[in-house]
Motif scaffolding. Structure first.
Motif, short mmCIF file in Angstrom:
data_model
loop_
_atom_site.label_atom_id
_atom_site.label_comp_id
_atom_site.label_asym_id
_atom_site.label_seq_id
_atom_site.Cartn_x
_atom_site.Cartn_y
_atom_site.Cartn_z
N VAL A 97 0.84 -1.20 0.00
CA VAL A 97 0.00 0.00 0.00
C VAL A 97 0.87 1.24 0.00
O VAL A 97 2.08 1.19 0.26
CB VAL A 97 -0.94 0.02 1.23
N HIS A 98 0.25 2.39 -0.28
CA HIS A 98 0.98 3.66 -0.25
C HIS A 98 1.35 4.05 1.18
O HIS A 98 0.68 3.65 2.14
CB HIS A 98 0.15 4.77 -0.87
N VAL A 99 2.39 4.84 1.29
CA VAL A 99 2.84 5.33 2.59
C VAL A 99 3.00 6.84 2.54
O VAL A 99 3.06 7.44 1.46
CB VAL A 99 4.19 4.68 3.00
N ASP A 100 3.08 7.46 3.72
CA ASP A 100 3.27 8.90 3.80
C ASP A 100 4.75 9.29 3.91
O ASP A 100 5.11 10.42 3.62
CB ASP A 100 2.50 9.48 4.99
N ALA A 101 5.60 8.37 4.36
CA ALA A 101 7.02 8.68 4.52
C ALA A 101 7.65 8.94 3.16
O ALA A 101 7.54 8.12 2.24
CB ALA A 101 7.74 7.53 5.22
N THR A 102 8.30 10.09 3.02
CA THR A 102 8.82 10.51 1.71
C THR A 102 10.10 9.79 1.31
O THR A 102 10.52 9.88 0.15
CB THR A 102 9.08 12.02 1.70
N ASP B 188 -6.44 4.30 4.02
CA ASP B 188 -7.47 4.06 3.01
C ASP B 188 -7.08 2.91 2.09
O ASP B 188 -7.88 2.02 1.80
CB ASP B 188 -7.79 5.33 2.22
N ASP B 189 -5.81 2.87 1.66
CA ASP B 189 -5.33 1.76 0.83
C ASP B 189 -5.42 0.44 1.59
O ASP B 189 -5.91 -0.57 1.08
CB ASP B 189 -3.87 1.99 0.43
N GLN B 190 -4.90 0.45 2.80
CA GLN B 190 -4.84 -0.77 3.59
C GLN B 190 -6.24 -1.36 3.83
O GLN B 190 -6.48 -2.55 3.62
CB GLN B 190 -4.16 -0.49 4.93
N MET B 191 -7.17 -0.51 4.26
CA MET B 191 -8.51 -0.99 4.57
C MET B 191 -9.26 -1.41 3.32
O MET B 191 -10.07 -2.35 3.34
CB MET B 191 -9.29 0.08 5.33
N PRO C 261 -4.69 1.10 -8.27
CA PRO C 261 -4.46 1.76 -6.98
C PRO C 261 -5.43 2.89 -6.69
O PRO C 261 -5.91 3.02 -5.57
CB PRO C 261 -3.02 2.29 -7.11
N ARG C 262 -5.74 3.74 -7.66
CA ARG C 262 -6.62 4.87 -7.36
C ARG C 262 -8.05 4.39 -7.18
O ARG C 262 -8.79 4.96 -6.38
CB ARG C 262 -6.50 5.93 -8.45
N GLN C 263 -8.46 3.30 -7.86
CA GLN C 263 -9.79 2.76 -7.62
C GLN C 263 -9.88 2.17 -6.23
O GLN C 263 -10.87 2.32 -5.53
CB GLN C 263 -10.13 1.70 -8.68
N VAL C 264 -8.84 1.47 -5.81
CA VAL C 264 -8.82 0.91 -4.46
C VAL C 264 -8.92 2.02 -3.44
O VAL C 264 -9.70 1.96 -2.49
CB VAL C 264 -7.52 0.10 -4.23
N ALA C 265 -8.14 3.09 -3.61
CA ALA C 265 -8.15 4.19 -2.64
C ALA C 265 -9.52 4.85 -2.59
O ALA C 265 -10.01 5.21 -1.52
CB ALA C 265 -7.08 5.21 -3.00
N ARG C 266 -10.15 5.02 -3.76
CA ARG C 266 -11.44 5.72 -3.79
C ARG C 266 -12.50 4.97 -3.00
O ARG C 266 -13.43 5.57 -2.49
CB ARG C 266 -11.90 5.90 -5.23
N GLN C 267 -12.39 3.63 -2.89
CA GLN C 267 -13.40 2.88 -2.18
C GLN C 267 -13.46 3.27 -0.71
O GLN C 267 -14.47 3.05 -0.06
CB GLN C 267 -13.10 1.38 -2.29
N ALA C 268 -12.40 3.82 -0.17
CA ALA C 268 -12.36 4.10 1.26
C ALA C 268 -12.34 5.58 1.59
O ALA C 268 -12.22 5.95 2.73
CB ALA C 268 -11.13 3.43 1.88
#
Length: 492
Positions: free
Chosen positions: A216-221, A282-285, A303-310
């Protein structure tokens, strides 16, 4: 006297010329050193994985499809890809006990050259389901503009076996580096560009490959799984590697059994048991929801469809703002998108009203996207009666006025919205578009830069900024801004 004076003057001139030449050489040397040091600071951080796995190395077979523009980027593109796989293997062999191998190479004349990547995934899957190999990868044309978003540069089917990656070769980018680093030797510039290009190729491949295994995506740059590419993104963390390893376990088990169906339960277990504060909730859930109740293969999505679901704008079941485990950065990002101030402003939205507001905002936005402007205006008027002065709704009103050509009214709406909540990237973007229409390029550039500072992942913001610089003949400034932006940590 005249001759002596002339001699004296001539001698003085010679001395001044010598001194001037020396001074010029010093200036040139300083400029060279300055650019050399600056280029050194922009060299990518080597990519490493935190986890080391021992055991027999498994070979992962990949079938490649390359479109005409990718193939035209240079001769022997197959050998170039084999070289890239060799670089990738130096990372994945010690970390995951696997190695990549090219099974075969094919030409690909897909629809919509330079278009969106998501439809290309669909087309690639139809052309080649890839059940006899481990992955099928499409290689497509480079973007005409600079982008820092991974999903402008690559796109993967989450828990699938397909992904698409753009070429990182760009004549325009090379020319931009030549302008930005004029004092460096050509060999230095080519080395600098080549190192950055190789890092981007490796990072994007690993990012998309990891998505196909459940990462999944992360916030750490500083991590590869951040949604924004950075030359400082170098780490596959232990938690990310854990999910990747679980995905490999599931996929290799299915391969050994000769089954097309994959039991993703190791991925579900890894996502459930790991509490990484940098993971995008959001990705994880969304992936867990996709896997819930099934021990077999999961239905996949990009990925963006998965994220949009949450996301909270998706419906009543997705309440990120109310989730006590949601990341603070996630909430800030969501609030900026919806136009909900965090506090201390004239507009206050009660917690219990947030979902109703999000639904109203999302409904208006969807109608605007569908170009149903009359219905959007009607819904917006209703929403403003319930939530008067809401910055996000004022921004939507600004967009409607802009689309209708009411520029003066639109600029007032955006200005009023930003007066209540300044950190709305969409409002700054719209304001920049209006200012560009009104012939105010410097103001437009400032507004677009602010939009990018707040949300650098939006391609439209970059394209509009590039267009303004291009129209003014200031391409070098755009290149310098891009380099400087990339050297900063992206804003949440």
């Amino acid at each position: 006297m005249i001759h002596r004076c002339e001699i004296a003057v001539t001698a003085a001139v010679v001395v001044l010329l010598i001194r001037g030449m020396a001074f010029g050489q010093i200036l040139q040397k300083n400029e060279y050193q300055r650019e050399k040091e600056y280029a050194g600071k922009l060299e990518p951080t080597p990519i490493v994985a935190a986890r080391v796995r021992t055991g027999a190395v498994q070979t992962l077979r990949i079938r490649f499809y390359a479109d005409a523009e990718y193939r035209s980027g240079g001769t022997h593109w197959q050998e170039r890809m084999r070289g890239q796989l060799a670089a990738l293997n130096r990372i994945v062999e010690p970390s995951f006990a696997v190695r990549f191998e090219a099974e075969s190479f094919h030409t690909w004349d897909h629809a919509g050259a330079r278009g969106a990547l998501a439809p290309m995934i669909d087309e690639l899957e139809k052309r080649d389901p890839g059940l006899d190999v481990d992955w099928v990868i499409g290689l497509v044309a480079a973007l005409p503009l600079v982008s820092m978003s991974f999903h402008d540069l690559g796109w993967a089917r989450v828990l699938g076996r397909h992904f698409v990656q753009r070429s990182m070769t760009s004549v325009a980018e090379m020319q931009a580096f030549e302008q930005a680093f004029r004092s460096l030797d050509r060999a230095d510039r080519e080395h600098f560009y080549g190192v950055r290009k190789a890092h981007k190729e490796t990072a994007i491949f690993l990012h998309e490959w990891a998505h196909t295994l459940g990462a999944v995506h992360v916030d750490a740059t500083n991590r590869i799984m951040n949604g924004m590419y950075s030359f400082r993104g170098s780490l596959i963390s232990d938690s990310d590697a854990g999910v990747i390893s679980a995905g490999l376990t599931a996929r290799l088990a299915a391969r050994e059994q000769g089954s097309a169906a994959i039991d993703w339960s190791p991925v579900r277990e890894a996502l459930n048991k790991t509490d990484d504060p940098d993971w995008r909730r959001d990705d994880q859930m969304a992936i867990l929801a996709n896997l819930r109740g099934s021990s077999g293969p999961a239905a996949t999505a990009d990925p963006r469809q998965v994220a949009r679901q949450a996301e909270p704008v998706s419906g009543p079941d997705a309440r990120v703002l109310d989730d006590p485990r949601a990341e603070k950065a996630d909430e800030l990002r969501t609030r900026r998108r919806l136009g909900i101030p965090s506090g201390g402003t004239a507009f206050v939205l009660r917690r219990e009203d947030e979902q109703a507001y999000a639904d109203a905002f999302n409904g208006v936005s969807a109608l605007i996207v569908d170009n149903k402007l009359k219905d959007a205006q009607k819904n917006l008027d209703t929403a403003l009666k319930r939530f008067p002065g809401a910055p996000g709704l004022l921004t939507s009103s600004c967009e409607l006025d802009l689309r209708a050509g009411r520029l003066r009214q639109a600029i007032k709406r955006c200005t009023d919205s930003l007066a209540v909540m300044e950190d709305q990237p969409r409002a700054h973007y719209l304001l920049g578009c209006i200012q560009a229409e009104l012939g105010q390029p410097d103001r437009a550039i400032a507004s677009l830069k602010r939009a990018i500072d707040l949300d650098g992942g939006e391609r439209n913001y970059w394209e509009s900024l590039a267009a303004e610089y291009r129209g003014l003949g200031r391409r070098r400034e755009f290149t310098q801004f891009t380099i400087e932006y990339e050297s900063r940590a992206p804003k949440p």
